[in-house]
Each structure stands twice: as structure tokens, then as C-alpha cells.
Design a protein around this motif. Structure first.
Motif, PDB file in Angstrom:
ATOM      1  N   HIS A   1      -4.002   5.607  -5.615  1.00 52.02           N
ATOM      2  CA  HIS A   1      -4.676   5.690  -4.332  1.00 52.02           C
ATOM      3  C   HIS A   1      -5.658   4.548  -4.087  1.00 52.02           C
ATOM      4  O   HIS A   1      -5.750   4.026  -2.969  1.00 52.02           O
ATOM      5  CB  HIS A   1      -5.385   7.041  -4.209  1.00 52.02           C
ATOM      6  CG  HIS A   1      -4.432   8.197  -4.187  1.00 52.02           C
ATOM      7  ND1 HIS A   1      -4.792   9.484  -4.532  1.00 52.02           N
ATOM      8  CD2 HIS A   1      -3.105   8.261  -3.865  1.00 52.02           C
ATOM      9  CE1 HIS A   1      -3.755  10.291  -4.427  1.00 52.02           C
ATOM     10  NE2 HIS A   1      -2.717   9.574  -4.030  1.00 52.02           N
ATOM     11  N   ILE A   2      -6.403   4.175  -5.098  1.00 53.83           N
ATOM     12  CA  ILE A   2      -7.376   3.085  -4.933  1.00 53.83           C
ATOM     13  C   ILE A   2      -6.650   1.788  -4.585  1.00 53.83           C
ATOM     14  O   ILE A   2      -7.059   1.041  -3.683  1.00 53.83           O
ATOM     15  CB  ILE A   2      -8.217   2.899  -6.213  1.00 53.83           C
ATOM     16  CG1 ILE A   2      -8.978   4.192  -6.544  1.00 53.83           C
ATOM     17  CG2 ILE A   2      -9.197   1.727  -6.030  1.00 53.83           C
ATOM     18  CD1 ILE A   2      -9.948   4.615  -5.462  1.00 53.83           C
ATOM     19  N   ASP A   3      -5.548   1.507  -5.320  1.00 54.72           N
ATOM     20  CA  ASP A   3      -4.760   0.293  -5.046  1.00 54.72           C
ATOM     21  C   ASP A   3      -4.173   0.333  -3.632  1.00 54.72           C
ATOM     22  O   ASP A   3      -4.127  -0.692  -2.933  1.00 54.72           O
ATOM     23  CB  ASP A   3      -3.626   0.153  -6.061  1.00 54.72           C
ATOM     24  CG  ASP A   3      -4.143  -0.211  -7.450  1.00 54.72           C
ATOM     25  OD1 ASP A   3      -5.232  -0.813  -7.532  1.00 54.72           O
ATOM     26  OD2 ASP A   3      -3.453   0.103  -8.437  1.00 54.72           O
ATOM     27  N   ALA A   4      -3.724   1.541  -3.213  1.00 51.52           N
ATOM     28  CA  ALA A   4      -3.156   1.674  -1.868  1.00 51.52           C
ATOM     29  C   ALA A   4      -4.211   1.370  -0.807  1.00 51.52           C
ATOM     30  O   ALA A   4      -3.965   0.615   0.149  1.00 51.52           O
ATOM     31  CB  ALA A   4      -2.594   3.078  -1.671  1.00 51.52           C
ATOM     32  N   LEU A   5      -5.402   1.957  -0.975  1.00 59.17           N
ATOM     33  CA  LEU A   5      -6.477   1.722  -0.010  1.00 59.17           C
ATOM     34  C   LEU A   5      -6.872   0.248   0.035  1.00 59.17           C
ATOM     35  O   LEU A   5      -7.122  -0.310   1.118  1.00 59.17           O
ATOM     36  CB  LEU A   5      -7.689   2.587  -0.353  1.00 59.17           C
ATOM     37  CG  LEU A   5      -7.519   4.098  -0.122  1.00 59.17           C
ATOM     38  CD1 LEU A   5      -8.685   4.866  -0.723  1.00 59.17           C
ATOM     39  CD2 LEU A   5      -7.393   4.409   1.371  1.00 59.17           C
ATOM     40  N   ASN A   6      -6.932  -0.397  -1.128  1.00 59.89           N
ATOM     41  CA  ASN A   6      -7.273  -1.825  -1.171  1.00 59.89           C
ATOM     42  C   ASN A   6      -6.220  -2.670  -0.453  1.00 59.89           C
ATOM     43  O   ASN A   6      -6.554  -3.619   0.269  1.00 59.89           O
ATOM     44  CB  ASN A   6      -7.418  -2.290  -2.622  1.00 59.89           C
ATOM     45  CG  ASN A   6      -8.701  -1.790  -3.261  1.00 59.89           C
ATOM     46  OD1 ASN A   6      -9.666  -1.488  -2.548  1.00 59.89           O
ATOM     47  ND2 ASN A   6      -8.712  -1.671  -4.581  1.00 59.89           N
TER      48      ASN A   6
ATOM     49  N   GLY B   1       0.820  -1.213   0.000  1.00 59.28           N
ATOM     50  CA  GLY B   1       0.000   0.000   0.000  1.00 59.28           C
ATOM     51  C   GLY B   1       0.849   1.256   0.000  1.00 59.28           C
ATOM     52  O   GLY B   1       0.531   2.241  -0.681  1.00 59.28           O
ATOM     53  N   ARG B   2       1.943   1.243   0.748  1.00 61.45           N
ATOM     54  CA  ARG B   2       2.849   2.400   0.763  1.00 61.45           C
ATOM     55  C   ARG B   2       3.445   2.640  -0.625  1.00 61.45           C
ATOM     56  O   ARG B   2       3.598   3.787  -1.060  1.00 61.45           O
ATOM     57  CB  ARG B   2       3.960   2.177   1.780  1.00 61.45           C
ATOM     58  CG  ARG B   2       3.496   2.246   3.220  1.00 61.45           C
ATOM     59  CD  ARG B   2       4.664   2.118   4.178  1.00 61.45           C
ATOM     60  NE  ARG B   2       5.632   3.193   3.991  1.00 61.45           N
ATOM     61  CZ  ARG B   2       6.832   3.213   4.555  1.00 61.45           C
ATOM     62  NH1 ARG B   2       7.212   2.215   5.341  1.00 61.45           N
ATOM     63  NH2 ARG B   2       7.651   4.224   4.343  1.00 61.45           N
ATOM     64  N   LEU B   3       3.806   1.549  -1.300  1.00 61.35           N
ATOM     65  CA  LEU B   3       4.341   1.671  -2.661  1.00 61.35           C
ATOM     66  C   LEU B   3       3.304   2.320  -3.583  1.00 61.35           C
ATOM     67  O   LEU B   3       3.615   3.263  -4.331  1.00 61.35           O
ATOM     68  CB  LEU B   3       4.722   0.289  -3.186  1.00 61.35           C
ATOM     69  CG  LEU B   3       5.047   0.193  -4.691  1.00 61.35           C
ATOM     70  CD1 LEU B   3       6.314   0.973  -5.018  1.00 61.35           C
ATOM     71  CD2 LEU B   3       5.204  -1.255  -5.116  1.00 61.35           C
ATOM     72  N   TYR B   4       2.068   1.829  -3.525  1.00 67.26           N
ATOM     73  CA  TYR B   4       1.012   2.385  -4.380  1.00 67.26           C
ATOM     74  C   TYR B   4       0.742   3.844  -4.041  1.00 67.26           C
ATOM     75  O   TYR B   4       0.463   4.663  -4.935  1.00 67.26           O
ATOM     76  CB  TYR B   4      -0.265   1.561  -4.239  1.00 67.26           C
ATOM     77  CG  TYR B   4      -0.186   0.191  -4.890  1.00 67.26           C
ATOM     78  CD1 TYR B   4       0.523  -0.005  -6.071  1.00 67.26           C
ATOM     79  CD2 TYR B   4      -0.841  -0.902  -4.320  1.00 67.26           C
ATOM     80  CE1 TYR B   4       0.596  -1.261  -6.671  1.00 67.26           C
ATOM     81  CE2 TYR B   4      -0.777  -2.159  -4.905  1.00 67.26           C
ATOM     82  CZ  TYR B   4      -0.053  -2.338  -6.079  1.00 67.26           C
ATOM     83  OH  TYR B   4       0.009  -3.573  -6.675  1.00 67.26           O
TER      84      TYR B   4
ATOM     85  N   ILE C   1      -5.207   8.875   6.789  1.00 68.79           N
ATOM     86  CA  ILE C   1      -4.409  10.015   6.317  1.00 68.79           C
ATOM     87  C   ILE C   1      -4.577  10.215   4.810  1.00 68.79           C
ATOM     88  O   ILE C   1      -4.733  11.350   4.335  1.00 68.79           O
ATOM     89  CB  ILE C   1      -2.924   9.809   6.687  1.00 68.79           C
ATOM     90  CG1 ILE C   1      -2.750   9.876   8.209  1.00 68.79           C
ATOM     91  CG2 ILE C   1      -2.037  10.837   5.998  1.00 68.79           C
ATOM     92  CD1 ILE C   1      -1.406   9.372   8.700  1.00 68.79           C
ATOM     93  N   LEU C   2      -4.563   9.098   4.042  1.00 68.39           N
ATOM     94  CA  LEU C   2      -4.719   9.220   2.588  1.00 68.39           C
ATOM     95  C   LEU C   2      -6.094   9.789   2.237  1.00 68.39           C
ATOM     96  O   LEU C   2      -6.211  10.686   1.380  1.00 68.39           O
ATOM     97  CB  LEU C   2      -4.512   7.856   1.925  1.00 68.39           C
ATOM     98  CG  LEU C   2      -4.668   7.825   0.397  1.00 68.39           C
ATOM     99  CD1 LEU C   2      -3.689   8.780  -0.277  1.00 68.39           C
ATOM    100  CD2 LEU C   2      -4.458   6.417  -0.143  1.00 68.39           C
ATOM    101  N   LEU C   3      -7.126   9.296   2.872  1.00 61.44           N
ATOM    102  CA  LEU C   3      -8.479   9.798   2.595  1.00 61.44           C
ATOM    103  C   LEU C   3      -8.596  11.258   3.016  1.00 61.44           C
ATOM    104  O   LEU C   3      -9.253  12.065   2.329  1.00 61.44           O
ATOM    105  CB  LEU C   3      -9.504   8.937   3.340  1.00 61.44           C
ATOM    106  CG  LEU C   3      -9.676   7.510   2.796  1.00 61.44           C
ATOM    107  CD1 LEU C   3     -10.454   6.642   3.773  1.00 61.44           C
ATOM    108  CD2 LEU C   3     -10.376   7.536   1.435  1.00 61.44           C
ATOM    109  N   ASP C   4      -7.962  11.606   4.132  1.00 67.35           N
ATOM    110  CA  ASP C   4      -7.954  12.998   4.602  1.00 67.35           C
ATOM    111  C   ASP C   4      -7.248  13.892   3.579  1.00 67.35           C
ATOM    112  O   ASP C   4      -7.768  14.943   3.172  1.00 67.35           O
ATOM    113  CB  ASP C   4      -7.240  13.044   5.953  1.00 67.35           C
ATOM    114  CG  ASP C   4      -7.177  14.446   6.545  1.00 67.35           C
ATOM    115  OD1 ASP C   4      -7.743  15.381   5.956  1.00 67.35           O
ATOM    116  OD2 ASP C   4      -6.543  14.607   7.611  1.00 67.35           O
TER     117      ASP C   4
END
Length: 740
Positions: A598-603, A589-592, A624-627
Motif C-alpha cells: 500500500h505504501i508503494d502504491a500511494l507513493n 501503483g495499481r500493481l503495488y 479509495i485505498l486510504l478509505d
């Protein structure tokens, strides 16, 4: 049941105590030897068998214990050690539940109590083995060797080789096995009390003995060997068979087996019961654990992987001689004897062949005396001594199946019974010939005192991993695992520079030691020595392609080197080899996120939290990403979901408080900030962001207070100084307006 036996006690100068006092002395001395281990830590294998074993926890169904191995893995798994010890794991679980968590004191106390109990039982066992089995008319067993049984029990109680079983919590398996092993033997002896009907033996007690043998095996595999020893005892003590005479009659095909004693007093029937019970137990165990053998590697037991039968045989026998030496001279003790600690013997020119010759010279001499001596009592004692020395050791001998160790001190807990019999008998023979018996007695007392001292010293070394691992450096300097464990212990304490030294030595001693490469690569990665870290981790996965942790760490290094495609491939390879790998999904997720996918990271982070609901970092990164992407409602929902699962995580409180503040839910945001600060009062960012909240909210005095606290904790906190200066100017303006 009347039997007349020679009495060893007549020949020795030793203490004569009433039975209850003898047992009290044995209990106190055995307690004295290992008492200082009571407050030790969880060390070495305790981590895997106890702390990381889900079978100890209340949420795991009790039924799972019967389908899992000693380490909590499914018996059907290819990685299972097939060590089936559900009753031992059950006692760990009870310890855990009563203590309310992983507190080692309770575990250690039970081990000490078990060893004391076993040592006390040994007084009765040795009185039978050395003095024979005789009952009064009322069915009370007589102790015909009170002095020698006390001596043998003391030798057993204070033997330093037992330290691993007592001071190491995982040794509980050996202790429980020994307890039921002895109870099975004593139960079998009860079968020969004369009863009112005048029967020669009780079938009930024979069956109880079989049941106790089964319980011993459910504590540790060696327990099943008691059934064979009961048969040997029956033949030698109850039926007084002459083994050599019996063998000669069988070779001559003499049909008069009745006269040879096979059918006398129901011996054949009892042996049939023992064999049938043993076969049934083994069959049930085989059905439960499956047919596949455990998977061990060459470093665990190098001799068993040798191509040459000669090399295997020579080294197995050398291992036997080392076990014998540990019984005779238990001064050099080590928590692990694998990984190069004992180099293979590959040629007859190796001087260590002398140890094999010495071992077999002694064994053959004892066997000849046990078979050929004209003294029936001598034959019996030596055969029982050799039986208790050899038969319990057979499961660890590599003769029937490959074992996962070279030498293990814990497996000679039971064989030491045979050693104590032989030692005591030898002492009685010397005493019989000696003119000054008291000098011999003083020498034996000296041995006991040295062993007590050694037990106390060794127990103190088992109190912590640092002491345990460092104590092995002088015993097994060629053991890569010793250097690895010292390095790991140092790394866990934050001493990375020293840890690197030991990890490098571990890799030098064993160039295929992938775990050392992985840990060394991790430290180098943290020190930003990325090129060498990548080389080590690449070599580790080349040697062991299914090493998931090394693949993940390689991905982290490649990500740091901005080789994103290779990093992604490494992460997915790790997940391929370990389906449930939350940490790897987190790093993926950090890599994505770095690639703005972002979608791949959240998944990926969602997968991490599904596999490990308490994965705080994955939850935080989602919030944090969604924020940061403006999805405040979704960020709030994720934050609330996370706090329901991990209600005391201050970092999650902080992240959700930031989201609520941006959504102008100031009161709820303030409450979460204050709760986070209470949990972690020295976090400058917590005070700084609460100050921003008050600044927006209009509570300027509180904002000023928390800006100042934040700057005091971290004068270089990004943005805080600028915000504080803005607030001060605003407050000055308000003061000027108020003054005007």
C-alpha cells in the motif's frame, strides 16, 4: 527606370482586367477553392503541433517559443526535429487565445485568408517576373503583362497541390513563409525606384528585403531562399546579365568584370548585402538550434539511409520527378508518402528510371534554352522560372541535409511559382504559333476549372481524419502509415474489430512498425487476447528498446497474466526511458495495490499526480485505498486536495462523498453526492451510495427514492437490491408500528 521588354500579352487570347479587378477575381477564386475547409477538424499533424503543443497555452512564457521547435520540444533535445518556426507557433497561440480554446474554425479561416492574400500578391509578382520592372516618373510601378500575370496568378491560386497547406492547419508555416517571401521580393523591387537624388537603388529597401527574408525563415526554413532569388532577379532583370557570357568570361579569367556587369549599377554591393544578411541569419539560427542534426528514422526517408551512393542518387532524383509530376498532374494526392508508399529503386532495370530520364531531359532542355538562346527575353523568363522552381525546393532536396519525408506536397507551395511562370510562358509560345488562339484559351480555362473542382474535393477530404486517411488508401496502398492512421481513427471511434484489420496490415507492410504493434497490442489486451498482445509488445521493445509506451503496455499485460515481477520491471524500464510518465506511475501503483504494497502504491500515485496534477484516476485510487484501509482523515485530506485541482470531476466528488459519509459528515457528503449526480445523472452507483447515506442518516424516504433510481439504471447493481429490501422491511415495520 526605363526598360523596354517584349510583351507576352500580345501573343495570348486572355482576359484583360484592370489591376484591382484582376486581384479581386484571383482572391474570390482562391477563396472558392478552399472555402469548404473552414469548418474542418484538427487532422493528422495538427494534433501534435497544436492540440498537444504547450507553447500555445497562456501559462507557457512567450520566451519559450524562441527555444522550442515547431512541435513544442526543446531545440536542445535529441528528439527535436529542429524545425525552428517561432513566428508560426506565435500565430497559433494568438488563434488559441482569441478563440478561448482549441476551436479549429478560427485556425482554418486564417489559413484561407493567408492563401487568398498570397494569391493576390502573386498578381504583382508575376507582372514583374513576366513583364519586367518599370516605374513611372512618380515612382509608380507599371504592370506590363496584365493578362499573363492574371493567368499565372490564377494557376497558382487554384493549384490542388496547395490543399495541404491551406486545409491542413499545420500548413500555416508554408503560408506565412510564402507571404513574407513575396513581400521580401516586392520590397527588393522597390529598391530600384528612381528617387529625387537620382541614386540607382535604395540600400534601405535592400535591407528591408533581407529583414523580410529573415521573418520568412522564422515561419519556415525555405524562406531564406528568397535572398538567393533576389540576387538572381537583380542579375537578370536589373542588370540584364547574360549568364553564359559571364561564365565564359570567368573561365577565361577576364578581368574586365565591369563590362560583364558585375559592378554595374551596384550589383556586387547588393549581392554582398544579401549574402552577408543571409549568412548572419543562418549563423544566428544555428546558434539557437544547436549543431546536432534532427533525428529521423529509415521509414521517414529510406533513400537517405541506403548504403550505396548510386541508390541514394537514383532515388533522390526519382523523388524530384514525383514532385514535378504533382505540379503537372495534381490528381493523386496523399497526406503522407513515407513508409513504403514509394519503394526504393535498387536497379537500373526498374522501369521507374524512365521518370528520371524524362525529368532531366526536360530540365536540360530548359537550361540549355535559358543559357544559350539568342533571345534575351526568353533567357530571362526561363532562368527566372527555373530559379523559382528549383531554389525554394533546395532545402527539401536532401542535398545539404537529410529531411524527414520522401515527398511532401506542402514543400512545393513556393516552387509552384516557377511552374506557373513556365506554364504561362509555354502557353504564350503556343498561342503565338496557333491560328485559333481561342481554342487554347478554352483549354486553359478547362484546366483552371478542373483544378478548382479538384481543390474543392481535396479540401473536403481534409475536413476530417477519417476522410483524409481513407482517401490515401487508393493512392498509397503500400504505405503502412496510411493503414495505421485508418486503424487508429477506427479505434478512437470504438470500432476495434475493423481497427485490428488495418493495424495488422500496417505491421505486415512494415514488420518494424513499433507504433502499430503497440496499438494493436493495446486492443488485444482489452479483448483479453493477452498472449498475442505480449508477443507484439515484446517485439516492439526489442526493435526499439527506448519505446516507453510499449514498455508500460507490456507491463499491463504481464500484470494481467499475474507475472508481477516482470510487470514491475517493465514499468520501471518505461520510467527509465521517459522520466515524466504519470500514466506509468499510475499503472505501477495499481500493481503495488494488487500486491498489497500500500505504501508503494500511494507513493506511485502521488508521483503521477505531481507530474500531472489533473490525473483523476491516480487521485481517485489514493482516496479509495486510504478509505478501504481505514485512513479516513488522510483520505478526506487527499480528496479535498484533488478537488481543489480538479473541481468539476464528478468521480472525485463521489469518492470524497463516500469518505465524508463514513466520517458522519452527512450534510457535506450529501452536497457532494448531489453535485456528482448533477454532473453524471445516469451513474447507478452515485444514486445507490447516496441512498446508503440517507439510510444511515435516517432520511428513509429519500433513501428509498435513490435506491429505486439506482436499480432502474442498473438492476444488477451489487448490494443495492439487498439494501433496498432491508429498507423496505424497515419501512413496513415502521408502518405497522404507526398503525398500531
Amino acid at each position: 527606370m526605363a526598360q523596354t521588354e517584349p510583351n507576352l500579352d500580345h501573343d495570348i487570347s486572355w482576359f484583360l482586367l484592370p489591376s484591382c479587378w484582376a486581384k479581386t477575381v484571383v482572391a474570390l477564386i482562391s477563396f472558392l477553392c478552399f472555402a469548404n475547409s473552414y469548418d474542418g477538424d484538427f487532422v493528422f499533424d495538427d494534433s501534435e503541433a497544436i492540440i498537444n503543443n504547450k507553447d500555445l497555452r497562456a501559462e507557457t512564457p512567450l520566451g519559450d517559443l524562441w527555444h522550442h521547435d515547431f512541435w513544442g520540444s526543446k531545440l536542445s533535445s535529441n528528439t527535436s526535429h529542429k524545425s525552428y518556426r517561432p513566428l508560426t507557433v506565435l500565430t497559433f497561440r494568438i488563434n488559441y487565445l482569441f478563440a478561448g480554446g482549441f476551436y479549429p474554425v478560427g485556425f482554418h479561416v486564417i489559413n484561407i485568408i493567408l492563401h487568398c492574400t498570397i494569391s493576390v500578391l502573386m498578381v504583382d509578382v508575376f507582372s514583374i517576373l513576366l513583364g519586367g520592372l518599370q516605374f513611372t516618373n512618380k515612382g509608380r510601378r507599371l504592370n506590363l503583362a496584365p493578362k499573363t500575370s492574371l493567368l499565372a496568378a490564377l494557376l497558382f491560386a487554384v493549384h490542388p497541390v496547395h490543399t495541404e497547406c491551406v486545409a491542413g492547419i499545420v500548413g500555416r508555416a508554408d503560408l506565412l513563409c510564402a507571404l513574407f517571401f513575396l513581400l521580401s521580393f516586392l520590397g527588393y523591387c522597390k529598391a530600384f525606384r528612381e528617387n529625387k537624388e537620382g541614386h540607382n537603388f535604395s540600400v534601405f529597401w535592400v535591407l528591408v528585403s533581407v529583414l523580410l527574408g529573415a521573418i520568412a525563415m522564422l515561419c519556415k526554413e525555405q524562406g531564406i531562399t528568397i535572398l538567393g532569388l533576389n540576387a538572381v532577379f537583380d542579375a537578370l532583370v536589373i542588370n540584364k546579365l547574360n549568364i553564359l557570357d559571364l561564365i565564359q568570361k570567368l573561365l577565361r579569367k577576364d578581368k574586365l568584370l565591369e563590362s560583364a556587369g558585375l559592378l554595374r549599377k551596384g550589383l556586387l554591393f547588393r549581392i554582398t548585402l544579401l549574402m552577408s544578411g543571409g549568412a548572419s541569419i543562418l549563423y544566428i539560427r544555428w546558434r539557437i538550434m544547436g549543431t546536432g542534426p534532427p533525428a529521423f528514422t529509415e521509414v521517414d526517408n529510406p533513400a537517405s539511409f541506403a548504403d550505396s551512393l548510386f541508390v541514394r542518387a537514383i532515388n533522390y532524383n526519382y523523388y524530384y520527378s514525383l514532385n514535378a509530376w504533382l505540379l503537372l498532374c495534381p490528381w493523386w494526392l496523399c497526406f503522407d508518402w513515407s513508409m513504403g508508399c514509394i519503394p526504393l529503386i535498387k536497379s537500373v532495370s526498374d522501369w521507374r528510371i524512365i521518370a528520371l530520364a524524362a525529368l532531366w531531359f526536360c530540365l536540360i532542355g530548359l537550361i540549355c534554352q535559358a543559357l544559350c538562346s539568342e533571345d534575351s527575353y526568353k533567357r530571362r523568363i526561363l532562368t527566372l522560372g527555373l530559379g523559382f522552381l528549383i531554389i525554394p525546393f533546395l532545402p527539401a532536396s536532401n542535398l545539404f541535409f537529410r529531411v524527414g519525408f520522401v515527398v511532401a506536397e506542402r514543400v512545393i507551395y513556393l516552387p509552384s511559382i516557377g511552374y506557373c511562370i513556365l506554364f504561362t510562358y509555354g502557353f504564350s509560345l503556343l498561342s503565338k504559333q496557333a491560328k485559333k488562339k481561342k481554342i487554347l484559351a478554352v483549354a486553359v480555362v478547362g484546366i483552371l476549372l478542373m483544378n478548382i473542382t479538384r481543390c474543392a474535393l481535396r479540401s473536403s477530404q481534409w475536413r476530417s481524419e477519417e476522410q483524409l486517411f481513407r482517401s490515401a488508401l487508393s493512392v498509397c496502398p503500400l504505405n503502412a502509415k496510411v493503414h495505421y492512421n485508418v486503424g487508429k481513427n477506427l479505434a478512437d471511434k470504438g470500432n476495434q474489430s475493423a481497427a485490428i484489420k488495418y493495424y495488422r496490415e500496417a505491421v505486415r507492410l512494415n514488420p518494424k512498425y513499433v507504433h502499430a504493434m503497440n496499438n494493436l497490442g493495446n486492443i488485444l489486451k482489452e479483448r483479453n487476447e493477452l498472449q498475442e498482445a505480449e508477443e507484439l509488445l515484446s517485439l516492439a521493445v526489442q526493435i526499439q528498446p527506448d519505446f516507453a509506451a510499449a514498455w508500460m503496455n507490456l507491463g499491463i499485460v504481464q500484470n494481467s497474466l499475474r507475472r508481477f515481477e516482470e510487470a514491475e520491471q517493465s514499468y520501471w524500464t518505461a520510467i527509465k526511458h521517459r522520466k515524466k510518465y504519470p500514466d506509468c506511475y499510475y499503472n505501477l501503483g495499481r500493481l503495488y495495490a494488487d500486491l498489497n504494497r500500500h505504501i508503494d502504491a500511494l507513493n506511485a500515485w502521488r508521483n503521477a499526480t505531481v507530474l500531472k496534477p489533473e490525473h483523476s484516476l491516480a487521485w481517485n485510487n489514493m482516496i479509495i485505498l486510504l478509505d478501504n484501509t481505514g485512513n479516513l482523515a488522510q483520505a478526506e485530506a487527499v480528496g479535498r486536495e484533488a478537488l481543489e485541482l480538479i473541481p468539476n470531476d464528478h468521480s472525485l466528488m463521489f469518492s470524497l462523498a463516500n469518505v465524508l459519509g463514513k466520517s458522519q459528515k452527512y450534510k457535506e457528503s450529501e452536497a457532494l453526492f448531489l453535485k456528482a449526480i448533477k454532473a453524471n445523472p445516469n451513474a447507478a452507483s452515485y444514486h445507490g451510495n447516496l441512498a446508503v447515506l440517507y439510510h444511515r442518516w435516517g432520511n428513509l424516504d429519500l433513501a428509498k427514492k435513490h435506491y429505486e433510481v439506482s436499480l432502474k439504471l442498473d438492476p444488477m447493481a451489487p448490494g443495492t437490491k439487498e439494501n433496498y429490501n432491508l429498507l423496505r422491511r424497515k419501512l413496513e415495520q415502521l408502518q405497522r408500528k404507526g398503525g398500531a
